[in-house]
Scaffold this active site. Structure first.
Site, mmCIF file in Angstrom:
data_model
loop_
_atom_site.group_PDB
_atom_site.id
_atom_site.type_symbol
_atom_site.label_atom_id
_atom_site.label_comp_id
_atom_site.label_asym_id
_atom_site.label_seq_id
_atom_site.Cartn_x
_atom_site.Cartn_y
_atom_site.Cartn_z
ATOM 1 N N CYS A 69 13.921 -9.501 -3.200
ATOM 2 C CA CYS A 69 13.256 -8.208 -3.021
ATOM 3 C C CYS A 69 14.284 -7.073 -2.995
ATOM 4 O O CYS A 69 13.922 -5.899 -3.011
ATOM 5 C CB CYS A 69 12.445 -8.197 -1.730
ATOM 6 S SG CYS A 69 11.896 -9.828 -1.220
ATOM 7 N N HIS A 95 4.936 -2.570 -2.931
ATOM 8 C CA HIS A 95 6.191 -3.310 -3.011
ATOM 9 C C HIS A 95 6.258 -4.133 -4.310
ATOM 10 O O HIS A 95 6.093 -5.344 -4.304
ATOM 11 C CB HIS A 95 6.309 -4.222 -1.782
ATOM 12 C CG HIS A 95 7.577 -4.999 -1.683
ATOM 13 N ND1 HIS A 95 8.758 -4.614 -2.314
ATOM 14 C CD2 HIS A 95 7.881 -6.154 -1.030
ATOM 15 C CE1 HIS A 95 9.705 -5.510 -2.041
ATOM 16 N NE2 HIS A 95 9.207 -6.452 -1.278
#
Ligand code: ZN
Ligand code: ZN
Lengths: 379, 136, 379, 136
Positions: A81, A329
């Site tokens: 991420c 996200h």
């Protein structure tokens, strides 16, 4: 050698069924190039984690060609991420090493597969041999930290829930955000349990999206832009991918280390930051992120948010974009969104909650705090 | 998905709860690494973790990933100075921080080939509404 | 700022069932660090394409910690089969941008899945929307070029087959090679057809393996090594990922561009190269690679190999390692193997066919020539 | 594996053989890109490729990838100035370089959901042992 951001671009974040990974990257990337009058980049760095969901590796060459820059050096950088932040770190180094113009594109297309497939792949950010094999989702791993943190510091469900309320209050005004609605505390703390104690509103959505920043060496920056935003520091740091061998489960050491290094390189202190985008994949991540940045003592961040700190008008204002919680996200793109958003704050043209800011910071976290990039920007 | 090959490769160390101890600083290193993350020494000695310990933290996952079922209950327990992750397969109703657990073998998930596989897992032996010695 | 290779390491290439991706990376990486007296790197760059087969992303942080360097900046670089070369390009830039010591590890674990799964994932290096969707394997894509090339330049089956004979003759002596056996021309040209006209012996095996090179800035290099090998140039270039929109199917434009740029940066000509490792994923790739490097005119390389050129003793000697054909092709590691092998040739300690060399080159090709890195090294 | 979503997203352009023509240099651009790879212009106009053309190169794949069957026959044909890749689903016995082909709809592979899917594919209409007009 000073480096500046001279152009940014981003797509709306969301479940963008009609757009493929190359469509998303082109929309964001070409917007950033348009901002510099279509001056072609000398290299392209792509931040991405799970293009495997689109069965498409080799994104560097694919995007260089698709955008119209066939031939230029290009490759993908991956750090779970934290891929977007790592891509910015690489792009920044390429300019420091002598290139004049580098385009960094973060892109992720997560909604290509059914949710259990996507969530399993997101868990590839954990340790496959000692964690994934037992079955924790990525939310589950963060839930382990959240329970421990709340218990250790006596943080209440309401205090943790305030994070989401603030994020949605900000993201509501961001036209690029994935989830544009206000929520109240009761909604947050009564939402369905995903991975106890993480509830639906403690968690970011599963998003598609792309963002881009165009980096330039100093001379080039002044030629290409009237409003260059200076990159004062980019600092990457890592931690164990597994959470097990870490000394503490109540802090993110890599985020602390990355922030410290970034502050040192930029010659500033946490109190000098006017606006920050921190990586709140979950409420707990946001809280630990704020503490790692030095904006709150360990154990205090959720309480401060609950007391009204970090909202627009406060210094620092945190996540005027709405953060991962509301903006969304798109994993490998998130770190690039954050930097682009801070750049827009410093230029004064962010189209949502606006902060009058001189100094901004972006914190992108990969895994459960295993790969962190902190970027400091100045007007 | 987890391959049979992956499970086979680490089967001995999974089953024996293999860890290392650093000869320089004395810390227990789990999962195994090639050097001590705490002092940097490469002088490590293999150890076997005890099979009893206490829960540090846990979660009940209602949105399981591919290959696992709902709920997937995951805990981190301290076993002889190491933090170990495993599923809770027995006594989950007594699960609470600081509960005592022991390591058993549990059916935890499915491989890419669709086979169910076993891993070390936790049984809660003392915890919520349970006094030590209540079971067995 | 000059940059040197001061340490190398590699595992044997093969179907290494008992070793996981982290085991492989540690074996190669720690060997390279051992060569510099265990001086810790300041950053780690990992070249890898398909760690998805091991369900393990976030390799940068994972390996930094696993090897004993928890905390240092680390991330993965991906450019399909050119990931290793791209990782070296990034590592080189990190040193040029100011770091003193950077460890580059290329690693790939391909034998974790059944062959049809692995071959499909290798085809992720092609264009998912306009190629993969029709079903070509990676061998099939290269077969399209091979047929066209043989037809256009009147190259015979025997001439193309000589490539494999030379590679196995060299690789036979390389203790790290995947397939250590000599083959004769009849065996090659009568081997089973994989993707017509590509036969089994035109194709590299599916391999596991890891290699590492330790890069250092000039002052640091002299401190850490008595035999630093200087990196004269690292040049990455791209082409369309699809082969369809390319002007020519009989050459690899990115390889030509990358080689030209590398020669220019190093201030040398093709005739100055004593030893080269070129990227022969298939016979045709090797042949096009040799032509791109300027060692033969377009259409001539296979004929020259058939006439006995490029063997040990010739200048340049090509692929003393045995190339991808015999040494093997652990995809994201291959580009790092090549540089490590050339470094060992220049230091004089390669344990197989040895070439007395002053100047060496390594060419790593991703996709069907879509991402190419050429590295020039000097003793 | 190819998802239904991916096929659906590009179905119109697949079926219509969508390409671009560069208004500056006149080149045909296929697959579609956001700028002309030959001159850099972004002034492109959408065109539809003709459905007849000639084989440039082809391969018969005996080791198919997941989702496809043996043999998978792949060709690149020139259609109105573009090079287009597709499976050869009819007349493969006549396949040779420079053979004439037309685009038909062919069942080519399976999606991740296990569904068979159709794509533009080639039928060889003039080639080895075939004179133009021999078929139909
Ligand atoms: Zn120690
Ligand atoms: Zn044009």
């Amino acid at each position: 050698m000073r480096v500046a951001v001279v152009g940014v671009g981003m797509t709306r974040v969301g479940r963008l069924v009609g757009k493929s990974i190359r469509d998303l990257a082109a929309e964001a990337g070409l917007k950033a190039v348009e901002e510099v009058g279509w001056e072609p980049p000398e290299a392209i760095v792509v931040g991405n984690m799970l293009s495997s969901l689109s069965e498409q590796e080799n994104l560097g060459a694919l995007l260089a060609d698709y955008l119209g820059y066939r031939g230029v050096p290009a490759f993908k950088v991956e750090a779970a991420c934290g891929s977007g932040g790592a891509a910015i770190a690489v792009g920044y180094s390429l300019v420091r090493a002598g290139l004049r113009r580098v385009l960094v594109i973060g892109v992720e297309k997560l909604t290509e597969a059914p949710t259990p497939v996507t969530t399993r792949r997101l868990a590839w950010a954990s340790d496959a041999d000692y964690e994934l094999v037992h079955g924790p989702s990525f939310a589950g791993l963060n839930a382990l930290l959240m329970r421990h943190y709340m218990s250790k510091y006596g943080v209440s469900r309401e205090e943790m829930g305030s994070w989401a309320v603030l994020m949605h209050e900000n993201g509501y005004r961001n036209p690029y955000a994935h989830i544009r609605k206000r929520v109240d505390l009761q909604t947050v703390i009564n939402s369905p349990v995903i991975a106890d104690p993480i509830r639906l509103f403690d968690a970011c959505p599963i998003s598609d999206g792309a963002a881009a920043v165009y980096l330039a060496a100093e001379g080039e920056a002044r030629r290409l832009s009237d409003t260059p935003v200076w990159v004062e520091a980019v600092a990457n740091a890592t931690d164990a991918v597994d959470i097990l061998s870490r000394k503490y489960l109540d802090r993110l050491e890599a985020a602390i280390r990355s922030a410290r290094e970034a502050y040192k390189l930029a010659g500033i202190k946490p109190k000098d930051v006017d606006v920050a985008e921190v990586h709140d994949a979950y409420s707990i991540t946001g809280v630990l992120g704020v503490e790692a940045m030095g904006f709150a003592e360990i154990g205090r961040a959720a309480k401060l948010v609950h007391e009204g700190r970090f909202a627009p008008g406060d210094k620092p204002t945190i996540n005027p974009s709405g953060g991962l919680k509301s903006r969304g996200h798109p994993v490998g793109a998130t770190g690039v969104y954050q930097v682009a958003e801070v750049v827009m704050q410093l230029r004064g043209d962010f189209p949502g909650v606006r902060v009058d800011a001189e100094v901004g910071a972006a914190q992108n976290v990969g895994g459960v705090g295993s790969n962190v990039t902190t970027t400091i920007l100045r007007r | 998905m987890t391959s049979v090959q992956r499970l086979w490769r680490r089967s001995r160390e999974y089953l024996s709860l293999k860890a290392f101890r650093c000869r320089r600083c004395g810390e227990v290193i789990y999962p195994p690494k090639r050097a001590c993350p705490y002092c940097g020494s490469r002088d490590l000695v293999e150890i076997t973790l005890p099979r009893k310990g206490r829960i540090i933290t846990y979660t009940v996952i209602n949105v399981p990933i591919e290959g696992f079922s709902k709920p997937t209950i995951i805990a981190v327990a301290e076993l002889g100075g190491a933090k170990v992750m495993a599923q809770v397969v027995e006594g989950a109703e007594h699960l609470v921080e600081d509960a005592e657990v022991e390591v058993v073998l549990g059916k935890v998930g499915r491989t890419v080939e669709g086979l169910e596989y076993y891993m070390p897992a936790f049984r809660v032996v003392s915890g919520k509404d349970l006094k030590e010695g209540d079971t067995d």
